[in-house]
Design an enzyme around this catalytic site. Sequence first.
Site, mmCIF file in Angstrom:
data_model
loop_
_atom_site.group_PDB
_atom_site.id
_atom_site.type_symbol
_atom_site.label_atom_id
_atom_site.label_comp_id
_atom_site.label_asym_id
_atom_site.label_seq_id
_atom_site.Cartn_x
_atom_site.Cartn_y
_atom_site.Cartn_z
ATOM 1 N N LYS A 216 1.150 8.717 11.446
ATOM 2 C CA LYS A 216 1.057 8.381 10.026
ATOM 3 C C LYS A 216 0.725 9.638 9.243
ATOM 4 O O LYS A 216 0.002 10.511 9.744
ATOM 5 C CB LYS A 216 -0.069 7.347 9.823
ATOM 6 C CG LYS A 216 -0.355 7.041 8.367
ATOM 7 C CD LYS A 216 -1.536 6.096 8.176
ATOM 8 C CE LYS A 216 -1.815 5.934 6.686
ATOM 9 N NZ LYS A 216 -2.940 5.071 6.386
ATOM 10 N N GLU A 265 -12.672 4.035 -2.814
ATOM 11 C CA GLU A 265 -12.824 4.401 -1.400
ATOM 12 C C GLU A 265 -14.089 5.171 -1.078
ATOM 13 O O GLU A 265 -14.265 6.317 -1.472
ATOM 14 C CB GLU A 265 -11.592 5.202 -0.960
ATOM 15 C CG GLU A 265 -11.573 5.512 0.524
ATOM 16 C CD GLU A 265 -10.230 5.232 1.185
ATOM 17 O OE1 GLU A 265 -9.245 4.994 0.470
ATOM 18 O OE2 GLU A 265 -10.180 5.253 2.414
ATOM 19 N N GLU A 309 -0.569 0.775 8.509
ATOM 20 C CA GLU A 309 -1.227 1.829 7.722
ATOM 21 C C GLU A 309 -2.745 1.698 7.807
ATOM 22 O O GLU A 309 -3.467 2.675 7.948
ATOM 23 C CB GLU A 309 -0.892 1.617 6.235
ATOM 24 C CG GLU A 309 0.191 2.465 5.660
ATOM 25 C CD GLU A 309 0.318 2.182 4.160
ATOM 26 O OE1 GLU A 309 1.148 1.327 3.809
ATOM 27 O OE2 GLU A 309 -0.402 2.809 3.361
ATOM 28 N N GLU A 444 4.543 2.649 -5.423
ATOM 29 C CA GLU A 444 3.112 2.530 -5.117
ATOM 30 C C GLU A 444 2.308 3.666 -5.771
ATOM 31 O O GLU A 444 1.224 3.435 -6.308
ATOM 32 C CB GLU A 444 2.913 2.522 -3.599
ATOM 33 C CG GLU A 444 1.479 2.198 -3.199
ATOM 34 C CD GLU A 444 1.295 2.011 -1.698
ATOM 35 O OE1 GLU A 444 2.089 1.270 -1.068
ATOM 36 O OE2 GLU A 444 0.359 2.602 -1.146
HETATM 37 C C1 LIG Z 1 -4.071 8.204 -1.095
HETATM 38 C C2 LIG Z 1 -4.329 7.225 -1.968
HETATM 39 O O1 LIG Z 1 -4.649 5.950 -1.571
HETATM 40 C C3 LIG Z 1 -5.050 5.669 -0.244
HETATM 41 C C4 LIG Z 1 -6.108 4.645 -0.351
HETATM 42 C C5 LIG Z 1 -5.820 3.291 -0.366
HETATM 43 C C6 LIG Z 1 -4.524 2.855 -0.077
HETATM 44 C C7 LIG Z 1 -3.549 3.723 0.336
HETATM 45 C C8 LIG Z 1 -2.188 3.218 0.653
HETATM 46 O O2 LIG Z 1 -1.974 2.001 0.696
HETATM 47 O O3 LIG Z 1 -1.261 4.000 0.859
HETATM 48 C C9 LIG Z 1 -3.836 5.178 0.539
HETATM 49 O O4 LIG Z 1 -4.039 5.384 1.914
HETATM 50 C C10 LIG Z 1 -4.303 7.449 -3.428
HETATM 51 O O5 LIG Z 1 -4.608 6.534 -4.193
HETATM 52 O O6 LIG Z 1 -3.993 8.591 -3.844
HETATM 53 MG MG LIG Z 2 0.236 2.313 1.129
#
Ligand SMILES: C=C(O[C@H]1C=CC=C(C(=O)O)[C@@H]1O)C(=O)O
Ligand SMILES: [Mg+2]
EC number: 5.4.4.2
Length: 461
Positions: A216, A265, A309, A444
Amino acid sequence: MLQTKPLTILEQLNNAKEHMNDLGISQLMVSLVEKVDYIDPIQFFSHFQNQDLIRLFWKDSEDSFYLVGIDQFKTIETSQNRFDAIQKKREELLNQIYSPNGAEKGTGPVMLGGFSFNDTIYGEKWDSFNSGQMIIPKTLLTVNEDDYYMTYNVTLTENTDVDELYKELYSYKSRSHDGKQNSNQQLQSTNSLDYRNWSQLIEKAVGSIKNGTLGKVVLARELEAEFKQPININDVLVNLVNHQTDSFIYIFDQGDDAFISATPERLVKADDNELLSTCLAGTIKRGETPDEDSLLAHQLLNDEKNRSEHQYVVSMIKEAIEPLTYSIDIPTSPVILPLRSLQHLYTPVTARLKESQTIFDLIEKLHPTPALGGEPRHVAMQFIEENEPFERGWYAAPVGWVDADDNGEMAVAIRSALINQNKATLFAGCGIVEESDPLAEYEETKLKFTPMLEALGGTSQ
Ligand SMILES: C=C(O[C@H]1C=CC=C(C(=O)O)[C@@H]1O)C(=O)O
Ligand SMILES: [Mg+2]
């Protein structure tokens, strides 16, 4: 039990001076703490705008703990080996600071600051930021639920006139402040990596995942936004506090450059020997209606790609923390964390730490988790460095605070922006796994830009 009355700041100052004379030294750094009545942390922060002072702001994701630091008493910086170097310098510094009051959590010689994503930081944009920067402010407001404290960090010398210094400590109360608001901020233009380049980047990552080099990798893009008027940090703070209630809010304002994050986070929280961390990865938008919202939540919980993920993060945090703990508690499946414009898969991690580890040891083990970097960590970091067309700076890196007793909390600075005058650079990334589709990942990142862009006063991308 006989309750002694807490010493006033003036009494503490006089005692410290006596202590200094007893030790026969000519200079002493002192951290003085007093419990105070209600002070609004947002107003307190705003009060010091346009005074050329560093301003630091922290709010936790439970909306119950705030820190506002004004001006630098001591700053420790590193350009390499950031976590270890900061910790060593911090220990040296703390050994020299006299704190006569057994301090409440988050008071006394508390350090606030942050780190860069990589061990080194480059680029003109990030000129005024180091790879590690922790500050003990001169004045610190601590809000812990309904308790309010002021900390004053000062250096006494033989020549210090205690009464004068005492007056000086409170002089901020009488300074006027510029409360002007830019309520009609207008976005002029935005600029970011175009879709064609983005999709090539994602396809390359998916290729490396398919051939087994990577499991990943988290890839991000930056969005440059230009506004009609200079961005007012106070306004941005108010917008974020009002709308991003379940997020940590962090500001490192150096006057000309400010770094701001409203992130859900947590990297790590250390509270006595209790450790808290968060696995947050996997994303979907919010619904327009409650029905659509729960349908989307259901979809996210059952989506293989998002679960994969997420699982990378859970496994890595567990592996990193387990050797340091007596017991660790990680639920077997994630739940939904709903935010204002998107929802995430969320797994909380709680653990009892074996021996007293500093928060910097924990950051070193955890940063970056596969929610920001990838798996295997070093391969993913290298892929990011070689292929992402911008410098991450402090984006996706640990920011937060630590007190002298090693209580502290670090969040990961996503949903963030670097602000300079009327320009802001926003950052957003997403986890790329084997099933990733470039267009869906692009959408996203758009979703993830929205909260900060709106707080800055812009609405479109
Ligand atoms: C890297 C980011 O989110 C991370 C945190 C939550 C969900 C994420 C996702 O679903 O891809 C990312 O891993 C960002 O917001 O820049
Ligand atoms: Mg994602």
